[in-house]
Design an enzyme around this catalytic site. Structure first.
Site, PDB file in Angstrom:
ATOM      1  N   CYS A  14     -25.215  20.691 -17.535  1.00 40.65           N
ATOM      2  CA  CYS A  14     -26.423  19.872 -17.443  1.00 40.65           C
ATOM      3  C   CYS A  14     -27.639  20.770 -17.246  1.00 40.65           C
ATOM      4  CB  CYS A  14     -26.322  18.881 -16.278  1.00 40.65           C
ATOM      5  SG  CYS A  14     -26.202  19.696 -14.661  1.00 40.65           S
ATOM      6  N   ASP A 502      10.686  20.847  -8.286  1.00 47.99           N
ATOM      7  CA  ASP A 502      10.486  19.439  -8.582  1.00 47.99           C
ATOM      8  C   ASP A 502      11.848  18.848  -8.940  1.00 47.99           C
ATOM      9  OD1 ASP A 502       9.088  17.050  -9.226  1.00 47.99           O
ATOM     10  OD2 ASP A 502       9.264  17.573 -11.343  1.00 47.99           O
ATOM     11  N   ASP A 705       2.952  18.907 -13.442  1.00 48.29           N
ATOM     12  CA  ASP A 705       2.948  19.810 -12.294  1.00 48.29           C
ATOM     13  C   ASP A 705       1.942  20.951 -12.416  1.00 48.29           C
ATOM     14  OD1 ASP A 705       5.034  18.418 -10.984  1.00 48.29           O
ATOM     15  OD2 ASP A 705       6.504  19.416 -12.247  1.00 48.29           O
TER      16      ASP A 705
END
Length: 815
Positions: A14, A502, A705
C-alpha cells in the site's frame, strides 16, 4: 560523483508501505533522490559512486521491506585448495549487492544470493575471472558434463603422472640408489662419474618441472604474485627451491658455503610425481562424489515415441511439449511426467520411494518421469517437461543440499583462509632456525626442512572435509527417498531430541477405510452393502467415501435410489426397491430403527478401538453395523520402535478426540500424546515440547501442517512421490513412509560423524606433521623428514578424506 541504484522491494502492499520504504532510505547518510514506485514495487535512489550500498540495504531490512534477491550457481574452474575457496568467497562477498556466497571445493561450484540492480551474473563471473577462477553459470552447462569433466581431468593427471614417473625413476635411482647401496655409488663414480650423474638428473628433473609439473608454476606463482598463495604455490615453492638450490650446486658451486654442495633433484622430481598421483586419485574420487546426481540424471531416457498424425515417431525428450501423446512400451522408462490415457500396467517407482515396488497404473493415473514401465503398453499425455518435472525438482533439491554450508564449516573457513600464508611463514621460520642453530651443513638442513614444510602442508584436505561428506551423504539420502531440501538440516537433525508426528496422513494412511461389517445375514452382506453404498453415493462425508470404495473393491453394482434425504448431524436415508434404507449414527437409529443388544455391544467394542461406528437399517430394522477407521501405515510401528531405540522421544500431535488419539498411540508405543489440538494450536504444542525436552523435529503431511513445519527445528514433510516441492519443509520423504524419518536421522548422524572424522584427520594431519617436517624430532632422534616422503603424505591426505566420505555411499540403514 553519484550513481543511480534501482532495487526491487518485497512486502510493499500500500501507499503507507511505500512511504516507510522512502523514509528508511532517506534516513541513510549519503542517500539522495529517493523515489519509490508502488506499482512495480521498486525503489530508486542516488549514492556516491565510491560509497557501498550495504547501509541502504540494511535499512530496508530493518524496516521490514528487504530488497528482492536472486539465487545464482556458478561452475568454477581452477580451485585447488581451501585457500582458493576462501579467496574467491571473499571476492564475491566484497561485491555490493551480494547477500551471501558459498564456494564448494568438492563439486567446484559457487552458490550466490545477490540483489538484481546492484550487480549482475555477468559482473560476478568477471569478478571470479579477475580472482583467477573462470566461472560459468551452472544452468548453461549440462549436468552430465561434470562426470565427463572429472574423468577427463583424471585421465590428464594420470598421463602427466606416468610421464613424470618415467622421467623421475632414473633420477631417483641415480641419487638415492647411491645412498642406499655404497656399491652403486662407487659404480656411478667409476663409470659416468658423479658430475655427469648430476647433469643427467638436472636435465630429467627440469623436464619434469617444466613438463608435467608446469601447471603448479603457472597457477601457483601468479597467485603468489597477487599475495593470495594457494596449494599450487606451496608445491611450486617447494619443488622450485629444491631444483634451484641443486642447479646452483651443479653450475655455480662456488656460490655456496663450503661443505653445503649437494643436489636434491630427486626431491623436486618425486614431489611433482607423487602430487600428480594424488591429484589423479583425487579427481577420480571427486567424480564419484556426484554419483547420486549422475544416476538421477541417467534415469531420463533420451527419446520418446510420440504421436505425429497417424504415425508414431521417435523424438528427443528435449522436444516434448505439454499435451503431446507418446507410447510407452513394456520395460521402458517414462520420459517425462505424464498421465495415462489408454492401457494399464504396473510401474516401478523405486526411484521415488527408495523401495522396489510395482504400482498399478490405469487410465487417468499419473506417471513420473524416470520410473520404469512393467509388462503393459501405455499411451500417455505429457503433463510437465524440462525443469517443471518431478525428476528435475529432485535433482535441483539434491544439488541445493550438496552445495549447503553447514554451521560446522564456519571454523574451517576461518582457518583455511590464512592457512597457506601461515605455512609459508612457518617454512621461513624453519629455514632461519636451522641456519642459526643447525649443525653443519646448516644450509642443506635448512633447505630440506623448509621444502618439507611447504610440501607436507595440505589445505586441500581441510577444504574437502565437509563438502564431500555433504555431497555423498545427501546423494545417498536421495537414493533412499529422503530429500534434504535445506543442507544444514543434515547437521541440525543430529541435535533433535524429540520427534513429533501428526497422526492423520502421517502415522495413518490419511484415508478412511471400511474395516468391519457385522450384519444380520452374512449371506446377503454384499447385497446390503451395495444398497448402503448407493445411498451414501450422494454424500461428501469421508465415511461415505469409505463405503463407496469398499463396494468398488468388491465389484458391486449400485441400485437406483429415490427419495434421498439427509438428516443433518445424523445420517442419510433413501428408497431402494420400495424399501427405506437408513444409514447413520445411534441417535438416528432411535428414529429409523432399533438395534439389537449384540449390535450395540459390537459398536462399543469398535468405538473403544478408536473406530468410527454407524448403523444401517431396512424399513426400521437395524440390519448391520459398520466400522470405519483410518488405518495405520504398515511401517509406522516399526518406525516408532526404531526412533525410540535411537534414544529419541516420540510424541503425537492430533486434532482427533483423546480416546481415538490415545488408542492409536498405545498401539504404536507412543507415550506423549497431545490430542484435540486445532491446526493453530500445533505450534503451541511444539513450543511446549521444545521447552520440556529440547530440539524438536515435526513430521507432517505437508498440506495442512505448513506453519508447524516452519516452526519446528527440523520440518519433515511426508511426500506422495510426486509432491516434492514442499516449500516449508527442511526434509521431504518422497515415499510417504514414516520409516523415512529413521533413514533421515541415521544419514544425518552418520554424515556428521563422517565430517568430524575428516576434520579430525585434516587438522590432526597438519598439526602433527608440519612440526615433524620442520625438524622437531631431530634433536631427540636425529631424524629429518625427506621432501619426497612429505610429498607422498600430502598427496594422499586429501585422497584419504575423499575415500572416507565415499564410504557414505555404502551406508546401510539399521533396523
Amino acid at each position: 560523483m553519484q550513481k543511480s541504484v534501482l532495487v526491487s522491494i518485497q512486502n510493499m502492499t500500500c501507499g503507507g508501505c511505500a512511504a516507510r520504504v522512502a523514509r528508511a532510505l532517506e534516513g541513510v547518510s549519503g542517500v539522495q533522490d529517493v523515489a519509490v514506485n508502488l506499482a512495480d514495487e521498486t525503489a530508486r535512489f542516488s549514492i556516491e559512486i565510491d560509497q557501498p550500498v550495504t547501509k541502504p540495504m540494511q535499512a530496508l531490512d530493518a524496516a521490514g521491506y528487504p530488497a528482492r534477491s536472486q539465487d545464482l550457481r556458478f561452475r568454477i574452474s581452477g580451485l585447488s585448495c581451501a585457500s582458493c575457496v576462501g579467496r574467491l568467497q571473499n571476492a564475491f562477498n566484497d561485491v555490493p549487492g551480494v547477500v551471501s556466497a558459498h564456494v564448494n571445493l568438492a563439486d567446484e561450484s559457487a552458490t550466490l544470493q545477490f540483489i538484481p540492480g546492484l550487480t549482475t551474473p555477468q559482473a560476478l563471473a568477471e569478478i571470479a575471472m579477475q580472482t583467477g577462477f573462470p566461472a560459468t553459470i551452472a544452468d548453461e552447462v549440462q549436468p552430465q558434463d561434470r562426470a565427463a569433466e572429472k574423468q577427463e581431468e583424471a585421465d590428464h593427471h594420470r598421463r602427466m603422472m606416468w610421464i613424470s614417473a618415467a622421467l623421475t625413476l632414473p633420477v631417483f635411482l641415480l641419487e638415492m640408489g647411491g645412498h642406499l647401496l655404497p656399491a652403486w655409488h662407487h659404480l656411478i663414480g667409476r663409470t659416468i662419474g658423479h658430475q655427469a650423474s648430476w647433469v643427467i638428473q638436472f636435465v630429467l628433473t627440469t623436464a619434469v618441472l617444466f613438463g608435467p609439473g608446469r601447471q603448479f608454476f603457472t597457477k601457483g606463482l601468479p597467485a603468489l604474485w597477487h599475495r593470495s598463495p594457494n596449494m599450487n604455490s606451496l608445491v611450486a615453492l617447494g619443488a622450485g627451491s629444491a631444483w634451484a638450490f641443486s642447479t646452483v650446486a651443479l653450475l655455480a658451486p662456488g656460490v655456496l658455503p663450503e661443505g653445503t654442495r649437494a643436489v636434491y633433484f630427486e626431491a623436486a622430481a618425486v614431489i611433482v610425481t607423487l602430487i600428480l598421483l594424488g591429484r589423479w586419485f583425487e579427481a577420480r574420487a571427486k567424480g564419484q562424489t556426484g554419483a547420486a546426481i549422475q544416476s538421477l540424471i541417467g534415469l531420463q531416457p533420451r527419446t520418446a515415441l510420440v504421436a505425429q498424425g497417424d504415425d508414431w515417431n521417435e523424438v528427443s525428450v528435449n522436444d516434448l511439449r505439454v499435451g503431446d501423446k507418446f507410447m510407452l512400451k513394456p520395460g521402458e522408462r517414462v520420459p517425462t511426467d505424464a498421465s495415462v490415457i489408454d492401457g494399464n500396467s504396473f510401474v516401478d517407482e523405486s526411484m521415488l520411494t527408495g523401495e522396489p515396488m510395482q504400482v498399478a497404473k490405469v487410465t487417468g493415473d499419473t506417471l513420473t518421469g524416470g520410473t520404469v514401465n512393467g509388462h503393459g503398453s501405455l499411451v500417455c499425455e505429457v503433463l510437465r517437461v524440462g525443469h517443471d518435472t518431478t525428476l528435475s525438482q529432485i535433482i535441483a533439491m539434491v544439488q541445493q543440499a550438496q552445495s549447503a554450508r553447514l554451521p560446522i564449516q564456519a571454523l574451517v573457513d576461518r582457518v583455511t583462509l590464512w592457512f597457506v600464508p601461515a605455512v609459508m611463514g612457518i617454512a621461513i621460520l624453519t629455514v632461519v632456525t636451522w641456519l642459526i642453530f643447525g649443525p653443519d651443513p646448516a644450509l642443506s638442513y635448512a633447505l630440506v626442512s623448509g621444502v618439507s614444510v611447504l610440501i607436507i602442508a595440505c589445505p586441500c584436505a581441510m577444504g574437502l572435509a565437509t563438502p564431500t561428506s555433504i555431497m555423498v551423504g545427501s546423494g545417498r539420502a536421495a537414493e533412499l527417498g529422503v530429500l534434504f531440501r535445506q543442507g544444514d538440516a543434515l547437521q541440525t537433525m543430529c541435535d533433535v531430541k524429540v520427534i513429533a508426528l501428526d497422526k492423520t496422513g502421517t502415522l495413518t494412511m490419511g484415508k478412511p477405510m471400511l474395516t468391519d461389517i457385522e450384519s444380520v445375514d452374512p449371506a446377503t452382506e454384499d447385497h446390503f452393502l451395495a444398497q448402503v453404498a448407493a445411498v451414501e453415493a450422494r454424500s461428501e462425508h469421508p465415511i461415505a467415501q469409505a463405503i463407496l470404495q469398499a463396494a468398488r473393491d468388491r465389484g458391486l453394482d449400485l441400485p437406483e435410489v429415490t427419495s434421498l434425504e439427509v438428516i443433518s448431524g445424523q445420517g442419510i436415508t433413501g428408497i431402494i426397491d420400495g424399501q427405506r434404507i437408513a444409514v447413520g449414527n445411534r441417535s438416528m437409529m432411535q428414529q429409523y430403527g432399533s438395534a439389537e443388544n449384540s449390535f450395540l455391544t459390537v459398536a462399543e467394542e469398535h468405538s473403544a478401538k478408536g473406530k468410527s461406528v454407524f448403523f444401517a437399517s431396512i424399513d426400521g430394522r437395524v440390519a448391520a453395523v459398520f466400522a470405519v477407521s483410518d488405518p495405520l501405515r504398515p511401517t509406522s510401528a516399526a518406525a516408532i520402535s526404531a526412533l525410540k531405540a535411537r534414544g529419541l522421544r516420540v510424541a503425537m500431535i492430533s486434532g482427533d478426540g483423546r480416546a481415538t488419539a490415545q488408542t492409536v498411540a498405545d498401539g504404536l508405543g507412543i507415550e506423549t500424546v497431545i490430542a484435540e489440538v486445532m491446526p493453530e494450536g500445533k505450534i503451541d504444542a511444539l513450543k511446549s515440547l521444545r521447552t520440556s525436552y529440547g530440539s524438536v523435529a515435526f513430521v507432517g503431511d505437508g498440506i495442512n501442517d505448513a506453519p508447524v513445519l516452519a516452526e519446528a527445528d527440523v520440518g519433515i514433510a511426508i511426500g506422495t512421490g510426486t509432491d516434492v516441492a514442499i516449500e516449508t519443509a527442511d526434509v521431504v520423504l518422497m515415499g510417504g513412509d514414516v520409516m523415512g524419518v529413521v533413514h533421515a536421522f541415521d544419514l544425518s548422524r552418520q554424515t556428521l560423524r563422517n565430517i568430524k572424522q575428516n576434520l579430525f584427520w585434516a587438522f590432526g594431519y597438519n598439526a602433527a606433521l608440519i612440526p615433524v617436517a620442520a625438524g622437531v624430532l631431530y634433536p631427540a632422534l636425529g631424524m629429518l623428514l625427506s621432501p619426497g616422503l612429505a610429498a607422498g603424505a600430502m598427496a594422499f591426505s586429501s585422497v584419504f578424506v575423499l575415500g572416507n566420505a565415499l564410504r557414505l555411499r555404502r551406508v546401510g540403514i539399521a533396523p
